[in-house]
Design an enzyme around this catalytic site. Structure first.
Site, PDB file in Angstrom:
ATOM      1  N   LYS A  34     -52.746  43.239   2.785  1.00  0.00           N
ATOM      2  CA  LYS A  34     -53.902  44.094   2.481  1.00  0.00           C
ATOM      3  C   LYS A  34     -54.892  43.318   1.620  1.00  0.00           C
ATOM      4  CE  LYS A  34     -51.252  46.247  -1.186  1.00  0.00           C
ATOM      5  NZ  LYS A  34     -51.646  46.931  -2.388  1.00  0.00           N
ATOM      6  N   ARG A 129     -48.094  58.408  -7.242  1.00  0.00           N
ATOM      7  CA  ARG A 129     -49.326  57.981  -6.597  1.00  0.00           C
ATOM      8  C   ARG A 129     -49.292  58.584  -5.191  1.00  0.00           C
ATOM      9  NH1 ARG A 129     -50.525  51.585  -6.332  1.00  0.00           N
ATOM     10  NH2 ARG A 129     -49.036  51.828  -4.633  1.00  0.00           N
ATOM     11  N   TYR A 251     -74.569  34.249 -23.332  1.00  0.00           N
ATOM     12  CA  TYR A 251     -74.968  35.623 -23.648  1.00  0.00           C
ATOM     13  C   TYR A 251     -74.119  36.178 -24.786  1.00  0.00           C
ATOM     14  CZ  TYR A 251     -77.510  35.843 -19.195  1.00  0.00           C
ATOM     15  OH  TYR A 251     -78.372  35.629 -18.169  1.00  0.00           O
TER      16      TYR A 251
HETATM   17  C1  LIG Z   1     -46.576  50.060  -0.821  1.00  0.00           C
HETATM   18  C2  LIG Z   1     -46.614  48.631  -1.226  1.00  0.00           C
HETATM   19  N1  LIG Z   1     -45.600  47.825  -0.870  1.00  0.00           N
HETATM   20  C3  LIG Z   1     -45.571  46.523  -1.211  1.00  0.00           C
HETATM   21  C4  LIG Z   1     -46.590  45.966  -1.959  1.00  0.00           C
HETATM   22  C5  LIG Z   1     -46.526  44.511  -2.343  1.00  0.00           C
HETATM   23  O1  LIG Z   1     -46.409  44.374  -3.731  1.00  0.00           O
HETATM   24  P1  LIG Z   1     -46.353  42.908  -4.417  1.00  0.00           P
HETATM   25  O2  LIG Z   1     -47.660  42.273  -4.135  1.00  0.00           O
HETATM   26  O3  LIG Z   1     -46.183  43.220  -5.865  1.00  0.00           O
HETATM   27  O4  LIG Z   1     -45.212  42.207  -3.806  1.00  0.00           O
HETATM   28  C6  LIG Z   1     -47.658  46.761  -2.351  1.00  0.00           C
HETATM   29  C7  LIG Z   1     -48.729  46.196  -3.170  1.00  0.00           C
HETATM   30  O5  LIG Z   1     -49.271  46.750  -4.061  1.00  0.00           O
HETATM   31  C8  LIG Z   1     -47.672  48.133  -1.969  1.00  0.00           C
HETATM   32  O6  LIG Z   1     -48.674  48.936  -2.322  1.00  0.00           O
END
Ligand SMILES: Cc1ncc(COP(=O)(O)O)c(C=O)c1O
Length: 353
Positions: A34, A129, A251
């Site tokens: 993602k 969440r 700044y």
């Molecule tokens: C549902 C879910 N699974 C897995 C991950 C992967 O987490 P990480 O990057 O800490 O391994 C995330 C990332 O936030 C997530 O939201």
């Protein structure tokens, strides 16, 4: 000549970090890509991680992009669908989707398709969440198991504190209890749990940050975990200034020279993704030597102390994070985490692979 800032991506590091994960677990690996592959580029990351068993991301368009680019592994939409119009696309492109709410089940009920969807039922194990509350899980399972549109169900949860001292014991016990009556695949572990808690591995692990070569643990360097950083943000010094005692920098006059000193002006600012909150003293490499930033980070520039680097000057190379300078060290100094730095890499930064 282009502005000298660039992000060099060592894509072989992603491959090698995936192998680290493989050595730790025999579970299937759902690589989390993602946020544009944590800033590394969606297709670039997917390609480098092509030995994975699946990809997890958020946007349905990105999932379709992966399918159209020829990726055949499982693709999981981590927040599921956002509206009923997503469902035919999910079915057409064979995407798996998280179901975390009763509203999503209602949308599924209204979907005329049958028997095609793989769903990951998300349990809220304490993060509050996304996910069904423990007392809602049995009913949601019942609805999905008998649903005409559903093919396979996986039970999943996400840990709130896997990277911290509190760990996973409490949510893991809760999840295992809820999952006990069902013979379905399970998925719980992010990078931290994958690395530290084999009891959470289940059928699918979901690493993100470790694949990009950063440590999920504040106290453990990535190198100690066998991880290689993939992203190096670098630039050059484009000007120098000789300061007298009492001179101020940038700044807000956040830095004041106590004695005569020389500073370098680096072509990198917050519009490149460098954190504006990086305080005086944030580590930075100049010609491979560790130094410190001085003064406030501005949109396009920041300043570095050259007191101990008499040879450095205009044209000297600067590493903001990556090779030779762990991103975690920079993140700590800016009051943030490596994830945020990677994801904030700005579109204007030239990518070199
Ligand atoms: C549902 C879910 N699974 C897995 C991950 C992967 O987490 P990480 O990057 O800490 O391994 C995330 C990332 O936030 C997530 O939201």
């Amino acid at each position: 000549m282009p502005r000298p800032i660039q992000a060099r991506l060592d894509l072989s590091a992603l491959q090698s970090n995936l192998e680290v994960a493989r050595r730790i677990t025999s579970s299937r690996i759902m690589s989390v890509i993602k946020a544009d592959g944590y800033g590394h580029g969606l297709l670039r990351a997917a390609e480098a991680l092509s030995a994975t068993d699946g990809y997890a991301l958020l946007d349905i368009q990105n999932a379709v992009q992966l399918r159209e680019a020829g990726f055949r592994q499982s693709i999981l939409l981590l927040e599921g669908f956002f509206g009923p119009e997503d469902l035919p696309v999910i079915a057409e492109f064979n995407l798996a989707c998280v179901i975390h709410s009763t509203e999503q089940i209602a949308m599924l009920d209204a979907f005329p398709g049958s028997g095609a969807l793989d769903v990951w039922l998300k349990v809220n194990s304490g993060m509050n969440r996304l996910g069904f509350a423990p007392q809602q899980v049995a009913r949601a399972m019942e609805q999905l198991r008998s649903h005409r549109a559903v093919r396979d169900i996986t039970l999943m949860t996400h840990f709130a504190n896997a990277d911290e001292a509190r760990g996973v014991a409490e949510p893991l016990a809760l999840f295992n209890n809820l999952a006990a009556p069902y013979r379905v695949p399970r998925s719980l572990a992010n990078s931290a749990a994958l690395l530290r808690n084999p009891e959470t591995h289940g059928d699918w692990v979901r690493p993100g940050i470790m694949l990009y070569g950063a440590s999920p643990f504040p106290e453990v360097p990535a190198q100690q975990l066998g991880l290689r950083p993939a992203m190096t943000l670098s630039s050059r010094i484009i000007a120098t200034q000789d300061l007298r005692a009492g001179d101020e920098v940038g700044y807000g006059a956040l830095f004041r020279a106590e004695h005569a000193m020389r500073i370098g002006i680096v072509a990198c600012g917050y519009a490149d993704g460098y954190p504006r909150h990086a305080s005086n003293g944030t580590p930075i490499l100049v010609d491979g030597q560790r130094s410190r930033t001085v003064g406030r980070v501005s949109m396009d520039m920041l300043q570095v102390d050259l007191s101990d680097l008499p040879q450095a000057g205009v044209g000297s190379s600067v590493v903001l994070w990556g090779e030779g300078l762990p991103i975690e060290d920079v993140a700590r100094s800016a009051g943030t985490i490596s994830y945020e730095l990677m994801c904030a890499l700005a579109a204007r930064v030239r990518i070199v692979t």
